[in-house]
Design a protein around this motif. Structure first.
Motif: not given
Length: 527
Positions: A46-57, A6-10, A28-33
């Motif tokens: 570039p604009q700050p990344v959005d957070s997400w809910s649940g578990v991101r693949d 778990t990181i700051a965004e999800g 851990f690949e394909g992490i949006p920054y």
């Protein structure tokens, strides 16, 4: 086997992997920054990344940046939605808490091609480091500049800063030490990471630099040519003739991606073959309210005035960098450039076909060829010329400038002709190494691993340990070394020389050729 962090965004679901030597590590690949730079965000900072809910693949890579495949049928691959990074770590806090050095790798590719997940971690991860690789915007998507707030230029450079801010915020969740980050780049990527030394945007984000085959003071890197004129040139291949920058912006913003990239490719191909730099490059930005500048002055000016960050630097180049860029005909024969005016650095502002430019070109011809004809019989001299012009001249100039104020610069000259090398030098029937060869000994490729002999393995072990210990402590060390790798200075110009005879600390060879350039150039311009 999957694993979660778990990181700051999800929360991310990565996977446990096995390296070629059986070592376990986590991927851990394909992490949006950053937010996807699509629609109205095309060309924007570039604009700050959005957070997400649940578990991101995070078990597979994100999209590579949209680019034209240089090896196939020139088809377009990748996507505008490409701001993703990858993290590889030997252990996670759930296993044990660590503070490991972080290698933050920025790929090369002339700002036109490339992607982060090409570079596999197997050789590096065994030295107890965390590796981060990134995608950033390329070509017109990352380097368009219209001198307006929406398109101030350097979007790609700012992408990498956004990725570094992600590292600062999140890398401790992967056992990385956020206060021990080595920015590590090759070719165009090396130009980017050395530019951090002079960009305020990188303050507090990096602690060491590794630059391979590129620097920010290179003739291939930054430009002060009119960026709007270049944009108009691309636009002309879309059948447009637009003078106003804002109307040009609206037009390019709404142009389909494929049309945009093919128009840029046409503009690139319209230039003389001897020009290897990209059409669109980093720029010195104009100042706009609410817009961060990546460059507020030229790197050369900042360095000459001793206003750059004093960080440990490991700098490398190949013995024959330019060999990869030789033009060949359909039979594989070298096509020698007849007009030596193309070898005059742009930053000298010498107009072509003038007495001054013709004299400069003749001086180059006389020095490298000593009255001999430029042909197959003098191919080695020609390779020396293009290598010095495209790479060695400016890399050693960077080393001279930095070492004047910073006593922690280490220079490596790679001339090893091992089995993992690209076939560039073998095809020329020459000894040594060319652009891209060193990378083969740092990043694992399953297609090449079977070719390794004992010497190749020794070079892999030495280089990866040197690089990782440098990231750890700022000093390049190897457990098998029989001498200390001393820093570069203007007095002795020492480098670690790696060739077929092994590793040796020696004075940089052929500096007399570069001294010739410096004398011929006189006072360099501000770039």
């Amino acid at each position: 086997m999957t694993c979660e962090v778990t990181i700051a965004e999800g929360t991310l679901a990565g996977c446990e992997c096995t390296a070629y030597d059986g070592l376990k590590y986590y991927s851990f690949e394909g992490i949006p920054y950053a937010k996807p730079p699509v629609g109205k965000l095309r060309f924007r900072d570039p604009q700050p990344v959005d957070s997400w809910s649940g578990v991101r693949d995070a078990t597979k890579p994100g999209n590579k940046c949209a680019q034209i495949d240089p090896y196939g049928k020139r088809k377009i691959e990748g996507s505008e939605d490409c701001l993703y990074l990858n993290v590889y770590t030997p252990c996670l806090p759930a296993d044990k808490l660590e503070k490991l050095p972080v290698l933050f790798f920025v790929h090369g590719g002339r700002f036109l091609i490339g992607y982060g997940h090409y570079y596999r971690p197997d050789y590096l991860i065994r030295h107890n480091v965390v590796l981060v690789t990134i995608n950033y915007r390329l070509n017109i998507l990352g380097f368009l500049c219209l001198n307006i707030p929406e398109v101030p230029g350097n979007a790609a450079m700012k992408d990498t800063i956004m990725a570094l801010r992600w590292v600062k915020r999140n890398i401790h969740h992967f056992n990385g030490e956020e206060n021990n980050v080595t920015a590590f780049g090759e070719s165009a990527g090396a130009g980017i990471v050395t530019s951090y030394l002079t960009s305020k945007m990188a303050d507090g984000l990096i602690h060491k630099i590794i630059c391979q085959s590129g620097v920010s003071v290179s003739d291939l890197f930054i430009t002060d040519e009119d960026p709007i004129e270049k944009a108009r040139q691309v636009s002309s291949y879309l059948g447009q003739d637009i003078l106003d920058p804002r109307k040009l912006y609206e037009s390019l913003l709404n142009t389909p991606l494929d049309d945009l990239l093919y128009a840029l490719a046409s503009a690139e191909l319209s230039r003389p073959p001897a020009v290897v730099r990209a059409l669109l490059l980093p720029v010195l930005e104009k100042k706009f309210d609410g817009v961060e500048q990546f460059f507020d002055d030229y790197p050369m000016v900042v360095m000459r005035e001793n206003r750059f960050k004093k960080l440990p630097i490991l700098c490398s180049l190949h013995s024959h960098e330019g060999a990869l860029f030789l033009r060949k005909d359909e039979h594989g024969r070298i096509m020698f450039e007849e007009n030596f005016q193309y070898f005059i650095p742009r930053y000298l502002y010498i107009k072509p076909n003038t007495i001054k430019s013709l004299k400069f070109a003749n001086n180059l011809r006389d020095y490298y060829f000593r009255g001999k004809k430029v042909d197959e019989a003098t191919a080695k001299e020609y390779v020396n010329l293009v290598s010095d012009h495209y790479f060695a001249r400016d890399i050693l100039l960077f080393s001279e400038l930095v070492s004047k104020y910073n006593k922690d610069l280490y220079l490596c000259r790679f001339a090893f002709g091992g089995n993992l090398n690209i076939r560039t030098m073998k095809n020329l029937d020459m000894k040594g190494a060319s652009h891209g060869d060193l990378l083969q000994y740092l990043f694992y490729r399953s297609t090449k691993a079977g070719k390794c002999n004992e010497k190749d393995t020794m070079v892999i072990n030495a280089i990866t340990e040197f690089w990782c210990n440098f990231a750890r402590s700022g000093k390049p060390m190897w457990s098998q070394q029989q001498f200390e790798w001393l820093a570069y200075s203007k007095e002795d110009r020492l480098c670690l020389n790696i060739d077929d005879d092994g590793l040796k600390l020696k004075t940089y060879p052929n500096f007399d050729r570069l001294k010739f350039w410096y004398n011929l150039m006189g006072d360099r311009s501000k770039i």
